[in-house]
Design a protein around this motif. Structure first.
Motif, PDB file in Angstrom:
ATOM      1  N   SER A   1      40.639  37.059  54.433  1.00 23.76           N
ATOM      2  CA  SER A   1      41.053  36.291  55.614  1.00 23.76           C
ATOM      3  C   SER A   1      40.308  34.962  55.723  1.00 23.76           C
ATOM      4  CB  SER A   1      40.729  37.108  56.860  1.00 23.76           C
ATOM      5  OG  SER A   1      39.317  37.319  56.938  1.00 23.76           O
ATOM      6  N   GLY A   2      39.216  34.846  54.973  1.00 27.11           N
ATOM      7  CA  GLY A   2      38.373  33.650  55.085  1.00 27.11           C
ATOM      8  C   GLY A   2      37.262  33.807  56.119  1.00 27.11           C
TER       9      GLY A   2
ATOM     10  N   MET B   1      34.564  35.716  56.340  1.00 27.67           N
ATOM     11  CA  MET B   1      33.187  35.746  55.826  1.00 27.67           C
ATOM     12  C   MET B   1      32.771  34.345  55.363  1.00 27.67           C
ATOM     13  SD  MET B   1      30.718  37.979  55.326  1.00 27.67           S
ATOM     14  CE  MET B   1      29.436  36.830  55.717  1.00 27.67           C
TER      15      MET B   1
ATOM     16  N   GLY C   1      30.286  31.164  45.870  1.00 27.78           N
ATOM     17  CA  GLY C   1      31.664  31.637  45.686  1.00 27.78           C
ATOM     18  C   GLY C   1      31.943  32.814  46.615  1.00 27.78           C
TER      19      GLY C   1
ATOM     20  N   ALA D   1      38.034  35.173  47.320  1.00 24.62           N
ATOM     21  CA  ALA D   1      38.577  36.252  46.498  1.00 24.62           C
ATOM     22  C   ALA D   1      39.635  35.590  45.608  1.00 24.62           C
ATOM     23  CB  ALA D   1      39.184  37.320  47.394  1.00 24.62           C
TER      24      ALA D   1
ATOM     25  N   ASP E   1      42.295  37.199  39.913  1.00 24.92           N
ATOM     26  CA  ASP E   1      41.806  37.243  38.531  1.00 24.92           C
ATOM     27  C   ASP E   1      42.899  36.916  37.533  1.00 24.92           C
ATOM     28  OD1 ASP E   1      39.075  37.993  39.053  1.00 24.92           O
ATOM     29  OD2 ASP E   1      39.881  39.904  39.754  1.00 24.92           O
TER      30      ASP E   1
ATOM     31  N   ASN F   1      42.963  34.116  35.016  1.00 24.02           N
ATOM     32  CA  ASN F   1      42.577  32.860  35.659  1.00 24.02           C
ATOM     33  C   ASN F   1      41.169  32.482  35.242  1.00 24.02           C
ATOM     34  OD1 ASN F   1      44.643  31.754  37.231  1.00 24.02           O
ATOM     35  ND2 ASN F   1      44.327  33.234  38.879  1.00 24.02           N
ATOM     36  N   PRO F   2      40.828  31.198  35.369  1.00 23.31           N
ATOM     37  CA  PRO F   2      39.437  30.821  35.058  1.00 23.31           C
ATOM     38  C   PRO F   2      38.488  31.462  36.062  1.00 23.31           C
ATOM     39  CG  PRO F   2      40.623  28.995  36.108  1.00 23.31           C
ATOM     40  CD  PRO F   2      41.636  30.072  35.829  1.00 23.31           C
TER      41      PRO F   2
ATOM     42  N   ALA G   1      30.211  39.934  45.491  1.00 17.98           N
ATOM     43  CA  ALA G   1      30.849  40.965  44.681  1.00 17.98           C
ATOM     44  C   ALA G   1      31.585  41.907  45.622  1.00 17.98           C
ATOM     45  CB  ALA G   1      29.812  41.728  43.869  1.00 17.98           C
TER      46      ALA G   1
ATOM     47  N   LYS H   1      27.375  41.943  37.477  1.00 21.71           N
ATOM     48  CA  LYS H   1      28.057  40.647  37.680  1.00 21.71           C
ATOM     49  C   LYS H   1      27.037  39.518  37.780  1.00 21.71           C
ATOM     50  CE  LYS H   1      32.371  41.946  39.814  1.00 21.71           C
ATOM     51  NZ  LYS H   1      33.097  42.280  41.030  1.00 21.71           N
TER      52      LYS H   1
ATOM     53  N   LYS I   1      27.216  36.615  34.972  1.00 17.34           N
ATOM     54  CA  LYS I   1      27.614  35.257  35.361  1.00 17.34           C
ATOM     55  C   LYS I   1      26.414  34.314  35.474  1.00 17.34           C
ATOM     56  CE  LYS I   1      31.665  36.910  37.905  1.00 17.34           C
ATOM     57  NZ  LYS I   1      32.872  36.474  38.603  1.00 17.34           N
TER      58      LYS I   1
ATOM     59  N   ASN J   1      29.474  43.529  48.680  1.00 22.01           N
ATOM     60  CA  ASN J   1      29.987  44.306  49.812  1.00 22.01           C
ATOM     61  C   ASN J   1      30.930  45.402  49.351  1.00 22.01           C
ATOM     62  OD1 ASN J   1      31.866  41.485  51.295  1.00 22.01           O
ATOM     63  ND2 ASN J   1      31.816  42.241  49.204  1.00 22.01           N
TER      64      ASN J   1
ATOM     65  N   VAL K   1      34.167  47.185  49.847  1.00 20.10           N
ATOM     66  CA  VAL K   1      35.398  46.707  50.486  1.00 20.10           C
ATOM     67  C   VAL K   1      36.437  47.818  50.659  1.00 20.10           C
ATOM     68  CG1 VAL K   1      35.155  44.272  49.885  1.00 20.10           C
ATOM     69  CG2 VAL K   1      36.214  45.842  48.237  1.00 20.10           C
TER      70      VAL K   1
ATOM     71  N   PHE L   1      37.179  43.141  53.715  1.00 24.57           N
ATOM     72  CA  PHE L   1      38.294  42.216  53.963  1.00 24.57           C
ATOM     73  C   PHE L   1      38.775  42.268  55.414  1.00 24.57           C
ATOM     74  CE2 PHE L   1      38.746  42.944  49.377  1.00 24.57           C
ATOM     75  CZ  PHE L   1      38.919  41.652  48.928  1.00 24.57           C
TER      76      PHE L   1
HETATM   77  O1  PMT Z   1      37.627  36.754  53.685  1.00 25.13           O
HETATM   78  P1  PMT Z   1      37.272  38.037  54.420  1.00 25.13           P
HETATM   79  O2  PMT Z   1      38.497  38.776  54.907  1.00 25.13           O
HETATM   80  O3  PMT Z   1      36.250  37.805  55.505  1.00 25.13           O
HETATM   81  O4  PMT Z   1      36.600  39.037  53.354  1.00 25.13           O
HETATM   82  C1  PMT Z   1      35.372  38.726  52.779  1.00 25.13           C
HETATM   83  C2  PMT Z   1      35.314  39.103  51.284  1.00 25.13           C
HETATM   84  C3  PMT Z   1      35.398  40.607  51.159  1.00 25.13           C
HETATM   85  C4  PMT Z   1      36.486  38.445  50.539  1.00 25.13           C
HETATM   86  C5  PMT Z   1      33.953  38.541  50.741  1.00 25.13           C
HETATM   87  O5  PMT Z   1      32.903  39.152  51.412  1.00 25.13           O
HETATM   88  C6  PMT Z   1      33.827  38.773  49.238  1.00 25.13           C
HETATM   89  O6  PMT Z   1      33.420  39.823  48.771  1.00 25.13           O
HETATM   90  N1  PMT Z   1      34.199  37.749  48.408  1.00 25.13           N
HETATM   91  C7  PMT Z   1      34.242  37.833  46.952  1.00 25.13           C
HETATM   92  C8  PMT Z   1      35.541  38.490  46.538  1.00 25.13           C
HETATM   93  C9  PMT Z   1      35.694  38.630  45.040  1.00 25.13           C
HETATM   94  O7  PMT Z   1      36.603  38.070  44.483  1.00 25.13           O
HETATM   95  O8  PMT Z   1      34.764  39.328  44.456  1.00 25.13           O
HETATM   96  P2  PMT Z   1      34.721  39.616  42.839  1.00 25.13           P
HETATM   97  O9  PMT Z   1      33.721  40.678  42.720  1.00 25.13           O
HETATM   98  O10 PMT Z   1      36.097  39.856  42.321  1.00 25.13           O
HETATM   99  O11 PMT Z   1      34.205  38.257  42.242  1.00 25.13           O
HETATM  100  C10 PMT Z   1      32.831  37.990  41.985  1.00 25.13           C
HETATM  101  C11 PMT Z   1      32.507  36.545  42.265  1.00 25.13           C
HETATM  102  O12 PMT Z   1      33.173  35.699  41.331  1.00 25.13           O
HETATM  103  C12 PMT Z   1      32.906  36.044  43.634  1.00 25.13           C
HETATM  104  O13 PMT Z   1      31.856  35.202  44.104  1.00 25.13           O
HETATM  105  C13 PMT Z   1      34.163  35.251  43.388  1.00 25.13           C
HETATM  106  O14 PMT Z   1      34.313  34.163  44.330  1.00 25.13           O
HETATM  107  C14 PMT Z   1      33.939  34.720  41.978  1.00 25.13           C
HETATM  108  N2  PMT Z   1      35.175  34.527  41.200  1.00 25.13           N
HETATM  109  C15 PMT Z   1      35.910  35.595  40.847  1.00 25.13           C
HETATM  110  C16 PMT Z   1      37.038  35.432  40.055  1.00 25.13           C
HETATM  111  C17 PMT Z   1      37.389  34.155  39.626  1.00 25.13           C
HETATM  112  N3  PMT Z   1      38.449  33.936  38.880  1.00 25.13           N
HETATM  113  N4  PMT Z   1      36.636  33.103  40.001  1.00 25.13           N
HETATM  114  C18 PMT Z   1      35.528  33.269  40.769  1.00 25.13           C
HETATM  115  O15 PMT Z   1      34.852  32.287  41.107  1.00 25.13           O
END
Ligand code: PMT
Length: 407
Positions: free
Chosen positions: A213-214, A216, A273, A276, A279, A304-305, A324, A337, A341, A349, A351, A358
């Protein structure tokens, strides 16, 4: 003691209906002990009389570039030198255009050219005027020169339409001014961040997305800005309103998000970052809406990148913070992760729980960094963001210190 006590603020008022709200702003600033001098343009005086501001401030309002009476008391150069902050509220499209092109054809524009004080603007105009390319290009120019833009807010407009263009409410503007004069833990630190989800188109009406939702990310942007950081937020489509005082760049797809981040990362001290990011995206986007006549449709997806991983691997990368989103083995997956990275800190978190994650207004985070770990229990996303900012700030400053020590 108020942080505005004896601060010298030059309040510029230009010709918009929101000019009457500047009188409320003036009162608020004076109440906090600020010294305020008001400069009004000719158009502003069609909306509110100088007498209103004079009566409130107890000082004559400056209106003319060459006014023999005013010049003897405080000429435009003295005023420009006197100010510690120039705040133009409301700032019309015309004023922004003049400021961007360096015009000096009245007192306010001349002052802005002559001052070395920071300039902030609170735009107010019809939403189409705000979205017009000319205004947006002027805004880009002003931002690149260090002008700070507070707003505009979205909502009902005096013209009966709805959209971005309302002047930020006086109380919020006052908060921004207070923040400006408060030395936060991240004062002057440039933070680039992502938030929200991305939408990967399948055809002109459908996309692959997710539930972010944005909330966070936007709460974090607000908490960072409160600590004095200069925040640029590259955001996917969200419904939450952006906090005042940050720069927001709107994108839809992961590729666009990556491009906007890469364009700006060289100017960032910290990258976060929160988005979400999808991927995968469909390898082909249909030109027309896909018909529903087939029982089985197969979508081929390409990766995706990874924006965060790319930023963290750059030469001279900023301090990098990732999130994460996990549904199981939260700590182990998040730590993997962080290491894969090359991140300075990761906020993990859960989820898939009933609370948090989320869309919720609440969340809990597990913070992991090299040699450290901290649990932030379930609380509002704003409170959580404030605590996360404390940790980010501490780790960021420690890493800079380490750099200095090893040089
Ligand atoms: O927006 P809300 O509804 O408030 O919810 C908050 C949230 C749950 C979205 C937030 O707290 C959160 O966890 N955001 C990261 C979501 C995510 O994509 O997590 P991931 O574990 O898949 O990715 C790991 C990290 O890599 C993240 O920092 C993400 O931004 C980054 N990433 C991932 C994939 C990609 N292609 N590019 C990235 O930069």
């Amino acid at each position: 003691m108020s942080c505005l006590k004896n601060k010298k603020i030059l309040l510029g008022v230009t010709g918009g209906i929101a000019a009457y709200k500047s009188a409320v702003l003036l009162r608020g600033l004076l109440k906090e002990g600020a010294e305020v001098r008001v400069v009004m343009t000719e158009a502003a005086r069609s909306f509110v009389t100088p007498l209103t501001f004079q009566a409130l401030s107890g000082h004559p309002v400056h209106t003319e570039l060459l006014d023999p009476e005013q010049e003897s008391a405080m000429d435009h150069i003295s005023l420009a030198r006197w100010a510690e902050l120039v705040l133009v509220a409301p700032a019309t499209a015309n004023f922004m255009a003049k400021l961007a092109s360096g015009q000096a054809d009245d007192l306010l524009t001349t002052l802005c050219l002559a001052t070395t004080a920071p300039i902030s603007i609170a735009p107010a105009m019809n939403h189409q005027m705000w979205l017009n390319r000319a205004t947006q290009e002027n805004l880009e120019k002003l931002l690149s020169r260090g002008v700070v833009c507070w707003g505009p807010a979205e909502g009902d407009q005096a013209c009966g339409e709805n959209g971005p263009g309302r002047m930020v409410e006086p109380e919020l503007l006052q908060q921004q001014v207070q923040q400006f004069f408060t030395q936060g833990a991240l004062s002057g630190v440039r933070v680039l961040m992502t938030a929200g989800s991305t939408r990967e188109p399948i055809d002109p009406v459908r996309f692959i997305g997710n539930r972010s939702s944005g909330k966070m990310g936007y709460a974090l942007a607000e908490a960072l800005s409160e600590q004095g950081a200069e925040v640029t937020l590259v955001s996917g489509p969200v419904t939450v309103s952006p906090p005042v005082g940050i720069t927001r760049i709107d994108v839809e797809q992961a590729e666009e998000m990556r491009q906007e981040v890469i364009n700006r990362v060289a100017q960032a001290d910290i990258f976060i970052g929160v988005a979400a990011v999808a991927d995968y995206r469909p390898s082909q986007v249909a030109d027309e809406k896909i018909k529903k006549d087939r029982q089985l449709v197969t979508l081929e997806l390409v990766k995706n990148p990874d924006i965060l991983a790319e930023v963290a691997s750059l030469d001279g990368a900023p301090f990098c913070v990732g999130f994460a989103a996990e549904t199981e083995n939260v700590e182990a997956y998040a730590e993997a992760k962080r290491q894969a990275k090359g991140l300075d800190l990761i906020a993990a978190n859960q989820v898939a729980a009933k609370e948090g994650g989320f869309e919720s207004d609440q969340n809990a985070l597990l913070l992991l960094w090299q040699g450290g770990r901290e649990v932030l229990p379930m609380m509002s996303k704003y409170q959580l963001a404030k605590q996360l900012v404390e940790r980010i700030s501490e780790q960021y400053h420690a890493s800079r210190q380490e750099l200095v020590n090893t040089e």
